[in-house]
Design a protein around this motif. Structure first.
Motif, short mmCIF file in Angstrom:
data_model
loop_
_atom_site.label_atom_id
_atom_site.label_comp_id
_atom_site.label_asym_id
_atom_site.label_seq_id
_atom_site.Cartn_x
_atom_site.Cartn_y
_atom_site.Cartn_z
N ALA A 156 0.83 -1.20 0.00
CA ALA A 156 0.00 0.00 0.00
C ALA A 156 0.87 1.25 0.00
O ALA A 156 2.06 1.18 0.31
N PRO A 157 0.29 2.39 -0.34
CA PRO A 157 1.06 3.63 -0.25
C PRO A 157 1.58 3.89 1.17
O PRO A 157 2.60 4.59 1.34
N THR A 158 0.91 3.35 2.15
CA THR A 158 1.29 3.56 3.55
C THR A 158 2.26 2.51 4.07
O THR A 158 2.67 2.57 5.23
N THR A 159 2.62 1.52 3.24
CA THR A 159 3.55 0.48 3.69
C THR A 159 4.93 1.06 3.95
O THR A 159 5.53 1.65 3.04
N PRO A 160 5.46 0.92 5.17
CA PRO A 160 6.81 1.45 5.43
C PRO A 160 7.86 0.64 4.69
O PRO A 160 7.71 -0.56 4.46
N ASP A 161 8.93 1.32 4.30
CA ASP A 161 9.98 0.66 3.51
C ASP A 161 10.54 -0.57 4.22
O ASP A 161 10.92 -1.55 3.56
N GLU A 162 10.58 -0.56 5.54
CA GLU A 162 11.18 -1.69 6.25
C GLU A 162 10.35 -2.97 6.12
O GLU A 162 10.86 -4.06 6.38
N ARG A 163 9.09 -2.83 5.72
CA ARG A 163 8.27 -4.04 5.53
C ARG A 163 8.32 -4.56 4.10
O ARG A 163 7.87 -5.68 3.84
N LEU A 164 8.85 -3.76 3.18
CA LEU A 164 8.84 -4.17 1.78
C LEU A 164 9.59 -5.47 1.56
O LEU A 164 9.13 -6.35 0.81
N SER A 165 10.75 -5.62 2.19
CA SER A 165 11.54 -6.84 2.00
C SER A 165 10.76 -8.06 2.45
O SER A 165 10.74 -9.10 1.76
N MET A 166 10.09 -7.97 3.60
CA MET A 166 9.31 -9.09 4.11
C MET A 166 8.16 -9.45 3.17
O MET A 166 7.91 -10.62 2.86
N ILE A 167 7.48 -8.44 2.68
CA ILE A 167 6.37 -8.68 1.76
C ILE A 167 6.87 -9.32 0.48
O ILE A 167 6.29 -10.29 -0.03
N CYS A 168 7.95 -8.79 -0.05
CA CYS A 168 8.48 -9.32 -1.31
C CYS A 168 9.01 -10.74 -1.15
O CYS A 168 8.91 -11.56 -2.07
N GLN A 169 9.59 -11.04 0.00
CA GLN A 169 10.08 -12.40 0.24
C GLN A 169 8.93 -13.41 0.31
O GLN A 169 9.10 -14.58 -0.07
N GLU A 196 7.49 6.26 -8.82
CA GLU A 196 8.51 6.23 -7.77
C GLU A 196 8.29 5.07 -6.82
O GLU A 196 9.24 4.40 -6.39
N ARG A 197 7.03 4.82 -6.49
CA ARG A 197 6.74 3.74 -5.55
C ARG A 197 7.04 2.37 -6.17
O ARG A 197 7.60 1.49 -5.50
N VAL A 198 6.69 2.20 -7.43
CA VAL A 198 7.01 0.94 -8.11
C VAL A 198 8.52 0.73 -8.15
O VAL A 198 9.02 -0.38 -7.92
N ALA A 199 9.26 1.79 -8.43
CA ALA A 199 10.73 1.69 -8.46
C ALA A 199 11.29 1.27 -7.11
O ALA A 199 12.22 0.45 -7.03
N THR A 200 10.69 1.78 -6.04
CA THR A 200 11.14 1.41 -4.70
C THR A 200 10.86 -0.07 -4.44
O THR A 200 11.72 -0.80 -3.91
N ILE A 201 9.66 -0.54 -4.81
CA ILE A 201 9.33 -1.96 -4.62
C ILE A 201 10.31 -2.83 -5.40
O ILE A 201 10.78 -3.87 -4.90
N LYS A 202 10.66 -2.41 -6.60
CA LYS A 202 11.54 -3.21 -7.45
C LYS A 202 12.97 -3.32 -6.89
O LYS A 202 13.73 -4.20 -7.32
N GLN A 203 13.30 -2.48 -5.95
CA GLN A 203 14.59 -2.63 -5.28
C GLN A 203 14.63 -3.86 -4.39
O GLN A 203 15.70 -4.31 -3.98
N HIS A 204 13.44 -4.41 -4.10
CA HIS A 204 13.34 -5.54 -3.17
C HIS A 204 12.94 -6.85 -3.85
O HIS A 204 12.87 -7.88 -3.18
N THR A 205 12.67 -6.83 -5.15
CA THR A 205 12.21 -8.05 -5.81
C THR A 205 12.49 -8.00 -7.30
O THR A 205 12.52 -6.93 -7.91
N ASP A 206 12.69 -9.19 -7.89
CA ASP A 206 12.80 -9.31 -9.34
C ASP A 206 11.46 -9.71 -9.97
O ASP A 206 11.35 -9.83 -11.19
N LEU A 207 10.46 -9.93 -9.13
CA LEU A 207 9.14 -10.33 -9.62
C LEU A 207 8.41 -9.15 -10.24
O LEU A 207 8.71 -7.99 -9.94
N PRO A 208 7.40 -9.43 -11.10
CA PRO A 208 6.62 -8.33 -11.66
C PRO A 208 5.89 -7.56 -10.57
O PRO A 208 5.50 -8.11 -9.54
N VAL A 209 5.71 -6.27 -10.81
CA VAL A 209 4.92 -5.40 -9.93
C VAL A 209 3.73 -4.88 -10.74
O VAL A 209 3.92 -4.28 -11.81
N VAL A 210 2.53 -5.12 -10.24
CA VAL A 210 1.33 -4.62 -10.90
C VAL A 210 0.71 -3.53 -10.03
O VAL A 210 0.96 -3.44 -8.83
#
Length: 273
Positions: A156-169, A196-210
């Motif tokens: 979500a837009p409110t997801t803190p960056d520190e949780r992104l790695s856990m979500i992507c894993q 910008e947000r999609v680019a940030t998510i992509k720093q944590h995963t090689d999977l597609p982002v929709v």
């Protein structure tokens, strides 16, 4: 070809220099036979991934359009078993990837192992369990891995960056970025900062982002296609059913027209501006 319909679908879109189109319908809305024909209409219109909402009495992440769709489906007699039947019937004519958009109550009631096994056997490819956070997903993830189902998690837009790695894993299919806080529904304007947000998510995963939530016209599709690997449209499609719930022919005509309008001018293309 990989062993995953989802992987292949995104690879095909990438090879064609476009975003994948992910279309949402509530399974069984407004009834089983019409729902099957609606799935067929979307597939014939060229969608890449079919996201099937599993009707639930308390769909917390959904706005009014999709709440009413679930209500119509439940009132027509749709059940978890009939959702599986719908998938089996779609598999008689299509290999389009199918993602279940569901709630953990429905998974828990059946048991993660039994739910994943049944979904895979019917022909589903992935589970997006809206209200199950990755911190509590161990049993769910193990069941999906055992039975060859991909997992989809939401950022979500409110997801803190520190949780992104856990979500992507925890994600094995694709990451679903909801473009705004709140619930599903058509919006006049797209949210800011999607690229910008999609680019940030992509720093944590090689999977597609929709990207989904609020996408309702070709300009929205075009905007998201420039930033993401896939575009999710739900309420704008579901409204084609809501406006004609008792007229199957009108629903099919509306769905075809809506799909044409959403993708007009090569809106999914990566080099459209």
């Amino acid at each position: 070809m990989s062993d995953s319909r989802i992987t292949d679908a995104f690879a095909k879109a990438r090879d064609e220099n476009r975003a994948a189109f992910v279309a949402y319908l509530c399974a069984g809305d407004p009834d089983m036979e019409t729902s099957l024909e609606a799935c067929r209409a979307l597939i014939e219109a060229g969608i890449d991934v079919l996201e099937l909402g599993v009707p639930f009495s308390d769909p917390l992440a959904d706005g009014l359009t999709n709440q009413l769709a679930a209500q119509r489906a439940l009132e027509s007699g749709m059940t978890g078993e009939k959702v599986l039947e719908l998938v089996r019937r779609v598999r008689e004519f299509s290999e389009v990837p199918i993602v279940f958009y569901t709630y953990y109550n429905l998974v828990f009631a059946k048991g993660s192992e039994a739910y994943a096994k049944a979904a895979k056997a019917a022909g589903a490819d992935a589970l997006l369990t809206l209200d199950l956070p990755p911190e509590e997903s161990a049993e769910h993830l193990a069941a999906c891995e055992k039975h060859g189902l991909k997992t989809v998690y939401i950022v979500a837009p409110t997801t803190p960056d520190e949780r992104l790695s856990m979500i992507c894993q925890a994600t094995t299919g694709f990451v679903y970025y909801v473009s705004r806080a709140g619930v599903t529904g058509e919006q006049a304007e797209m949210s800011e900062g999607i690229r910008e947000r999609v680019a940030t998510i992509k720093q944590h995963t090689d999977l597609p982002v929709v990207v989904g939530f609020g996408i309702s016209n070709a300009d929205h599709v075009r905007t998201v296609a420039q930033a993401a690997d896939g575009v999710v449209v739900g309420s704008a499609i579901v409204n084609c059913i809501a406006e004609n719930p008792d007229d199957r022919t009108a629903i099919m005509e509306a769905l075809k027209a809506k799909m044409a309008s959403l993708t007009e001018g090569g809106a999914l293309g990566k080099n459209t501006g």
